[in-house]
Design a protein around this motif. Structure first.
Motif, PDB file in Angstrom:
ATOM      1  N   UNK B 133       0.815  -1.214   0.000  1.00  0.00           N
ATOM      2  CA  UNK B 133       0.000   0.000   0.000  1.00  0.00           C
ATOM      3  C   UNK B 133       0.850   1.265   0.000  1.00  0.00           C
ATOM      4  N   UNK B 134       2.121   1.131   0.424  1.00  0.00           N
ATOM      5  CA  UNK B 134       2.994   2.306   0.407  1.00  0.00           C
ATOM      6  C   UNK B 134       3.584   2.539  -0.981  1.00  0.00           C
ATOM      7  N   UNK B 135       3.374   1.606  -1.886  1.00  0.00           N
ATOM      8  CA  UNK B 135       3.857   1.777  -3.273  1.00  0.00           C
ATOM      9  C   UNK B 135       2.708   1.557  -4.254  1.00  0.00           C
ATOM     10  N   UNK B 136       1.694   2.430  -4.180  1.00  0.00           N
ATOM     11  CA  UNK B 136       0.481   2.194  -4.969  1.00  0.00           C
ATOM     12  C   UNK B 136       0.704   2.293  -6.472  1.00  0.00           C
ATOM     13  N   UNK B 137       1.810   2.897  -6.892  1.00  0.00           N
ATOM     14  CA  UNK B 137       2.038   3.065  -8.325  1.00  0.00           C
ATOM     15  C   UNK B 137       2.957   2.011  -8.935  1.00  0.00           C
ATOM     16  N   UNK B 138       3.291   1.002  -8.143  1.00  0.00           N
ATOM     17  CA  UNK B 138       4.174  -0.057  -8.667  1.00  0.00           C
ATOM     18  C   UNK B 138       3.545  -0.677  -9.916  1.00  0.00           C
ATOM     19  N   UNK B 139       4.370  -0.913 -10.922  1.00  0.00           N
ATOM     20  CA  UNK B 139       3.881  -1.501 -12.169  1.00  0.00           C
ATOM     21  C   UNK B 139       3.597  -2.991 -12.011  1.00  0.00           C
ATOM     22  N   UNK B 140       4.356  -3.637 -11.146  1.00  0.00           N
ATOM     23  CA  UNK B 140       4.171  -5.074 -10.939  1.00  0.00           C
ATOM     24  C   UNK B 140       4.665  -5.464  -9.553  1.00  0.00           C
ATOM     25  N   UNK B 141       3.835  -6.201  -8.848  1.00  0.00           N
ATOM     26  CA  UNK B 141       4.188  -6.676  -7.509  1.00  0.00           C
ATOM     27  C   UNK B 141       4.279  -8.199  -7.525  1.00  0.00           C
ATOM     28  N   UNK B 142       5.427  -8.706  -7.108  1.00  0.00           N
ATOM     29  CA  UNK B 142       5.599 -10.157  -6.966  1.00  0.00           C
ATOM     30  C   UNK B 142       5.577 -10.507  -5.505  1.00  0.00           C
ATOM     31  N   UNK B 143       5.174 -11.724  -5.175  1.00  0.00           N
ATOM     32  CA  UNK B 143       5.124 -12.099  -3.774  1.00  0.00           C
ATOM     33  C   UNK B 143       5.357 -13.582  -3.557  1.00  0.00           C
ATOM     34  N   UNK B 144       5.776 -13.894  -2.356  1.00  0.00           N
ATOM     35  CA  UNK B 144       6.030 -15.277  -1.937  1.00  0.00           C
ATOM     36  C   UNK B 144       5.260 -15.480  -0.634  1.00  0.00           C
ATOM     37  N   UNK B 164      -1.256  -8.742  -5.072  1.00  0.00           N
ATOM     38  CA  UNK B 164      -0.062  -9.268  -5.729  1.00  0.00           C
ATOM     39  C   UNK B 164      -0.357  -9.607  -7.192  1.00  0.00           C
ATOM     40  N   UNK B 165       0.516  -9.196  -8.096  1.00  0.00           N
ATOM     41  CA  UNK B 165       0.322  -9.508  -9.515  1.00  0.00           C
ATOM     42  C   UNK B 165       0.815 -10.906  -9.866  1.00  0.00           C
ATOM     43  N   UNK B 166       1.982 -11.255  -9.326  1.00  0.00           N
ATOM     44  CA  UNK B 166       2.540 -12.584  -9.589  1.00  0.00           C
ATOM     45  C   UNK B 166       2.934 -13.224  -8.265  1.00  0.00           C
ATOM     46  N   UNK B 167       2.347 -14.378  -7.994  1.00  0.00           N
ATOM     47  CA  UNK B 167       2.686 -15.115  -6.783  1.00  0.00           C
ATOM     48  C   UNK B 167       3.649 -16.240  -7.150  1.00  0.00           C
ATOM     49  N   UNK B 168       4.711 -16.398  -6.349  1.00  0.00           N
ATOM     50  CA  UNK B 168       5.687 -17.461  -6.601  1.00  0.00           C
ATOM     51  C   UNK B 168       5.721 -18.401  -5.403  1.00  0.00           C
ATOM     52  N   UNK B 169       5.201 -19.616  -5.578  1.00  0.00           N
ATOM     53  CA  UNK B 169       5.195 -20.598  -4.497  1.00  0.00           C
ATOM     54  C   UNK B 169       5.516 -21.983  -5.078  1.00  0.00           C
ATOM     55  N   UNK B 170       5.603 -23.001  -4.214  1.00  0.00           N
ATOM     56  CA  UNK B 170       5.929 -24.327  -4.746  1.00  0.00           C
ATOM     57  C   UNK B 170       4.677 -25.206  -4.897  1.00  0.00           C
TER      58      UNK B 170
END
Lengths: 307, 307
Positions: B133-144, B164-170
């Motif tokens: 929420x502190x980076x509302x203008x981010x073009x893409x957010x990845x998360x784990x 999150x735009x792209x989630x990376x999990x197993x």
């Protein structure tokens, strides 16, 4: 060109999360034959009992498979009963009745002997060797085996491995055969036992082919084909044999066995494996078209290729 | 373009079949930063204790990583001790001392806020959301994330997934999050929770990216990148975070986030993961060259591409 396959022709009892089948046509040689029949002429060698009816043989004949090598014996056909839970990569064997398969002695009809390609499905390595020796001019011999032979019949398996050009087994079998838990290291050790190439099947993660240095005119780099992320694996039975059928079938359909042909064969193997598991038993493999196969081949390409 | 990563900076105690290290630099944000630093400018946010010395920070600075977001707190740095047996895909955790990480409140230096890309390494989803929420203008957010949050913090994780735009999990995490044992079906269910794309990491078998229908201008076909069949995995720690660093780093280095960029990012992710495990800790990631990375990228291409 034609390919001879030697292995089990059987009936299976199947239970998966998608349903139950009491008795359907199965066996490694059956899955292999149907799968390879979309690529080349197939000649099958096996043994069946009294309960194997014309309608069962017709399933193979309808795909053009030459069944003159299927022997008849008194008694019942090999029967296997298995169950799959949520993990489709693991079958729980509920019953194995070898029946007439227990005393199987493969005999190749003379008309089969001019075939250029041979696939030895998972049977006693002593029998695999005998078949192999009866086709000394084969251009390429593929073979399969399993934990039981690796663990308890090591000497004869070793002999058999010296006659096989391409061995097709899974991760666990590769590590067991090599006594090494690192797959790439295990693969190299297996190649030292004889085969020029080793195809390691990873179930839902695809398969990797490892080449012995200097074979098939290329470097030492392995090659990996994906498996299709399928929503619904209805019945995993025969996936490996269908892979082998697509793999060997494509090779037999080409003029030469080059590294590029082997790579394409890996993709066709994965394609045929992905079809096999969509329905119970051999159902899906009976009704494919070459168009559907090529379409899925392209899907596999899209799944892995960068532009 | 620059990327902000928020996550753990830690020390690890490691035991693998190849040796023992009592205390080496580790942590998800560390592996991510070093890996991504070969592709783009990296800004790291984390917390460390008194035992984190200038020489540790220098490891990141030498790769050009901006460490102004690393906070200092009284006490010791997060310490994790783990052991790997023959199965390199499974770590046995011997000890977890959260130390200063237990009360971590990520604070982004004002200079970081203009970054276009953000990666939320595996921390409390409540904190991940705040950063987001502190980076509302981010073009893409990845998360784990990990099993613990999936199992015990479902509500806040759900909130986080919508950001999150792209989630990376197993594989296991995907199935757990979806409550479905079929990976492709589970992937689709996870995409319904928010992310536009889901990267499922398969350890030694590579990784697959699944796209939400209509996102990144393309069809619904997933894409799979292989992992390199490595003879010797000396230390698997950080492989996933290094994958994420290569994946997000490549994306941040491009002008647009197209499907083709994401596919290439999958390959770069695999490339960086394969380097990370060749030596203990972050050792290999400290000394790479862009040439080595591109060379291995080509090896990955050869491993999967038909001509």
């Amino acid at each position: 060109m034609s390919i001879v396959v030697v292995g089990s022709v059987a009936f299976d009892g199947l239970k998966t999360p998608y349903g139950v089948r009491e008795k359907v046509l199965g066996g490694a040689a059956t899955y292999f034959s149907l799968s390879a029949s979309y690529f080349t002429d197939v000649r099958v060698v096996g043994v069946v009992g009294d309960d194997f009816l014309p309608e069962h043989e017709a399933v193979m004949n309808q795909r053009g498979v030459d069944t003159r090598g299927i022997q008849r014996a008194e008694g019942k056909t090999f029967f296997w009963k298995g169950e799959y839970g949520d993990n489709v990569n693991e079958a729980k064997t509920l019953r194995t009745d070898l029946n007439v398969f227990a005393t199987f002695q493969p005999q190749l009809p003379p008309e089969y002997l001019n075939s250029d390609y041979l696939f030895l499905a998972n049977i006693d390595p002593v029998l695999q060797m005998k078949v192999c020796d009866s086709m000394p001019n084969a251009k390429l011999v593929g073979g399969d085996t399993m934990n039981y032979w690796i663990h308890d019949h090591r000497a004869s398996l070793g002999e058999m491995l010296r006659r096989v050009d391409v061995l097709l087994i899974n991760d666990g079998e590769t590590k067991m055969l090599a006594g090494d838990n690192s797959l790439p290291r295990a693969a190299r050790k297996v190649l030292e036992l004889g085969p020029k190439a080793l195809v390691v099947k990873h179930g839902e993660y695809g398969a990797t082919i490892f080449f012995r240095d200097g074979e098939f005119a290329g470097g030492h780099h392995p090659f990996r084909a994906p498996a299709l992320p399928l929503d619904e694996v209805r019945d995993p039975t025969g996936a490996g044999d269908s892979f082998a059928g697509g793999f060997m079938g494509h090779i037999a359909s080409q003029d030469e066995v080059t590294r590029e042909v082997l790579k394409h064969a890996m993709f066709y193997g994965s394609v045929m494996g992905s079809f096999a598991v969509e329905r119970f038993g051999t159902e899906r493999l009976q009704s494919l078209t070459r168009e559907e196969i090529d379409e899925r081949f392209n899907t596999f390409r899209e799944l892995t290729h960068l532009s």
